[in-house]
Structures are given as C-alpha cells and as structure tokens.
Design a protein around this motif. Structure first.
Motif, short mmCIF file in Angstrom:
data_model
loop_
_atom_site.label_atom_id
_atom_site.label_comp_id
_atom_site.label_asym_id
_atom_site.label_seq_id
_atom_site.Cartn_x
_atom_site.Cartn_y
_atom_site.Cartn_z
N ASP A 18 51.86 39.14 40.02
CA ASP A 18 51.45 39.61 41.34
C ASP A 18 49.94 39.53 41.53
O ASP A 18 49.39 40.06 42.49
CB ASP A 18 51.91 41.05 41.56
CG ASP A 18 51.46 41.99 40.44
OD1 ASP A 18 50.75 41.52 39.53
OD2 ASP A 18 51.84 43.17 40.48
N ASP A 19 49.25 38.87 40.61
CA ASP A 19 47.80 38.66 40.60
C ASP A 19 47.01 39.94 40.33
O ASP A 19 45.80 39.96 40.49
CB ASP A 19 47.31 38.01 41.91
CG ASP A 19 45.98 37.30 41.71
OD1 ASP A 19 45.78 36.69 40.65
OD2 ASP A 19 45.12 37.38 42.61
N LYS A 20 47.67 41.00 39.90
CA LYS A 20 46.94 42.20 39.48
C LYS A 20 46.25 41.90 38.15
O LYS A 20 46.84 41.29 37.25
CB LYS A 20 47.87 43.39 39.36
CG LYS A 20 48.32 43.95 40.70
CD LYS A 20 49.09 45.25 40.54
CE LYS A 20 49.43 45.83 41.90
NZ LYS A 20 50.20 47.10 41.78
N ARG A 21 44.99 42.36 38.05
CA ARG A 21 44.17 41.99 36.90
C ARG A 21 43.77 43.22 36.11
O ARG A 21 43.40 44.25 36.68
CB ARG A 21 42.93 41.23 37.39
CG ARG A 21 43.33 40.02 38.22
CD ARG A 21 42.15 39.30 38.85
NE ARG A 21 42.63 38.24 39.74
CZ ARG A 21 41.87 37.29 40.24
NH1 ARG A 21 40.58 37.24 39.94
NH2 ARG A 21 42.39 36.38 41.04
N PHE A 22 43.82 43.09 34.79
CA PHE A 22 43.51 44.19 33.90
C PHE A 22 42.54 43.72 32.82
O PHE A 22 42.79 42.70 32.16
CB PHE A 22 44.79 44.72 33.24
CG PHE A 22 45.82 45.21 34.21
CD1 PHE A 22 45.84 46.53 34.64
CD2 PHE A 22 46.78 44.32 34.71
CE1 PHE A 22 46.80 46.97 35.54
CE2 PHE A 22 47.74 44.76 35.62
CZ PHE A 22 47.75 46.10 36.03
N PHE A 23 41.46 44.45 32.67
CA PHE A 23 40.52 44.19 31.59
C PHE A 23 40.90 45.08 30.42
O PHE A 23 41.00 46.30 30.55
CB PHE A 23 39.09 44.48 32.03
CG PHE A 23 38.59 43.56 33.11
CD1 PHE A 23 37.99 42.35 32.79
CD2 PHE A 23 38.74 43.89 34.45
CE1 PHE A 23 37.54 41.49 33.78
CE2 PHE A 23 38.29 43.04 35.45
CZ PHE A 23 37.69 41.83 35.11
#
Length: 281
Positions: A18-23
């Motif tokens: 869903d294009d959610k990004r996590f560092f």
C-alpha cells in the motif's frame, strides 16, 4: 566492493504493497510489527536490498537502503529544517567536497550538518555551532543515528563570541540575523572562502546584503529554489497539485580583501549581456 545486503544495526526502509513506508533499525533479536503481522529482524539481516521480505502472515515488504534524502527528511525535529531542495544546491555552492573544513552556525535538528558531514567525508570536518542545549542534544542524536558523528564537532555557543576555527573552506549561517556575524565569519574563513546563509524573509535578505556590500565580499548572489513534482501517469503527464515552494532565501558570497572586492554591477533588467559563469570559448 561492499555487499548489497542488509546489515545488523543498519537503518533500512520497508515499503508495503500500500506504499506505506517504515524506517527500521535492524537489531538482532528484535521484531518489526505492523497490522499485516511481524517480521523478525534476524530474517531481514543478510537479505539483499531490492528484494522482498514477508511477515509471518505472508504479507510482502520491499527492502530498500535508506537514501540521504530520506535520512534528512526522517530526522526528529523541533524546528524547521533546511530542506533537501536547498541542501543539494548549498553543497555545490559552498564546495562541500571531501577534505573540506566547514563551519556551520545554527545546528538546529542537524539536517544540514548531516549532509555536510557526508559530503566532506572521509577527510574533511564539520564544526557546527548551536546556542540551545536542547537543540544540540536533538541534533547529536540525529547525527549519531545516521552514523555521521565521526567527522562532526558540535559546539554549544553564541557565535557572537566568534568561531574557534580559522582558514576554513566555507561557512554557512542559519541564524536570525546573519549580518550581525559577518566579522566573525571573515575571521574564520580563508581568503577566497565560501560564505552562505539561509533566511526566510526578504527584509532579512536586505539586511544581509547591506552588510555584504560594505566591502570584503565578491560574487554576491541571492536565490530562491522552487520544486514542482509531476504525476507519474504517462497518459496524463502534468504537474502535481501541490509543490514545495518557498522554504527560504539563499545568499552566497566569497571572502576577498577590500581591494579585491569589485563594486556591484548596475542591475540590467533587460537581461542583455548576461554571461555569468559561462565557459570561455
């Protein structure tokens, strides 16, 4: 050649479908939890970048290295930072290259210091000044998290007292009234050294220009950068509905002796005769 594999203690980027990004900082024995399930860090460590890792429920996440742009935008901040669209240009204008010694005033959250540190590595050094202890503490954490503290010296001081360094290659000021510190800057810079500053308002630009034009500076410039992204639909290519517009005015100059500083040229509104920095034939 370094291996293109995720390493323990490295900051990585996980991107969901869903294009959610996590560092995520990869710590052996830890786990990354999402609404799609969890992934043990040990399952990510050693995996190739550009590939896919999956949660315990099978949900895929793209594994990517974190870019310097993303690191800068990801820093914890208490005030506005110098944005990447300005930072890249600043690095070029003040000649931030390997081996350079650069003084920065107004560390803030450390975004520009991080970029400067990367640019001058491995042989250069950044000396960054901040008068607020809480801001310096935040910047130190951000720089440490990015692994950029090795060639950065952080100093807690009002720069009205002057800089400890001399004969540096460049200085950059991100302070409210930069014109008040031109004397301190000149004493720190080498002959022909690069000066830069960023301010948010036109009256601040006017005040700084008035100080620079009193003498001892050449190649004075004022610039503003605007960035407009585009929608990535080939059939309907057009600008995005929003853009990154005004985030600051940039002022640049070179330190020269009074005899070397030329009087500013009259403004030519017609644009005729403009040939700044054009290559000679």
């Amino acid at each position: 050649m370094t291996q293109n594999l995720a390493q323990a203690n490295e900051l990585v980027l996980l991107v969901g479908s869903d294009d959610k990004r996590f560092f995520v900082r990869l710590v052996p024995g830890a786990s990354f939890h999402t609404h799609h399930g969890f992934i043990k860090h040990d399952q990510i460590i050693g995996q190739p970048f550009g590939g896919t890792v999956r949660t315990h429920s099978g949900h895929p996440y793209l594994l990517l290295q974190v870019s310097l742009f993303q690191q800068i935008m990801h820093v914890k901040r208490a005030t506005a930072i110098v944005y990447p669209k300005e930072i890249g240009y600043i690095l070029l204008k003040i000649n931030a290259v390997n081996g350079a010694r650069i003084v920065e005033a107004g560390t803030g959250s450390g975004a520009l210091a991080l970029a400067l540190a990367r640019a001058v590595a491995p042989d250069g050094h950044v000396f960054t000044y901040e008068e607020r202890s809480d801001m310096q503490s935040l910047a130190r954490k951000n720089l440490e998290s990015a692994g950029a503290l090795a060639n950065v010296t952080m100093k807690l001081r009002n720069i009205a007292e002057g800089f400890d360094e001399s004969d540096v290659d460049a200085t950059f000021l991100d302070v409210r009234e930069p014109q008040d510190f031109l004397g301190q800057v000149r004493r720190a810079l080498k002959g022909g050294g690069f000066f830069g500053a960023i301010v948010p308002t036109t009256n601040q630009v006017q005040n700084l220009l008035a100080g620079l034009l009193q003498g001892g500076w050449a190649q004075i410039e004022v610039e503003e950068l605007l960035m407009r992204p585009y929608k990535i639909v080939p059939e309907r290519l057009r600008p995005d509905d929003r853009m990154v517009a005004h985030t600051g005015y940039l002022i640049f100059a070179r330190k020269v002796d009074d005899q070397g500083a030329m009087a500013p040229m009259p403004i030519d509104d017609t644009g005729a005769g403009e040939a700044d920095d054009e290559p000679a034939e």
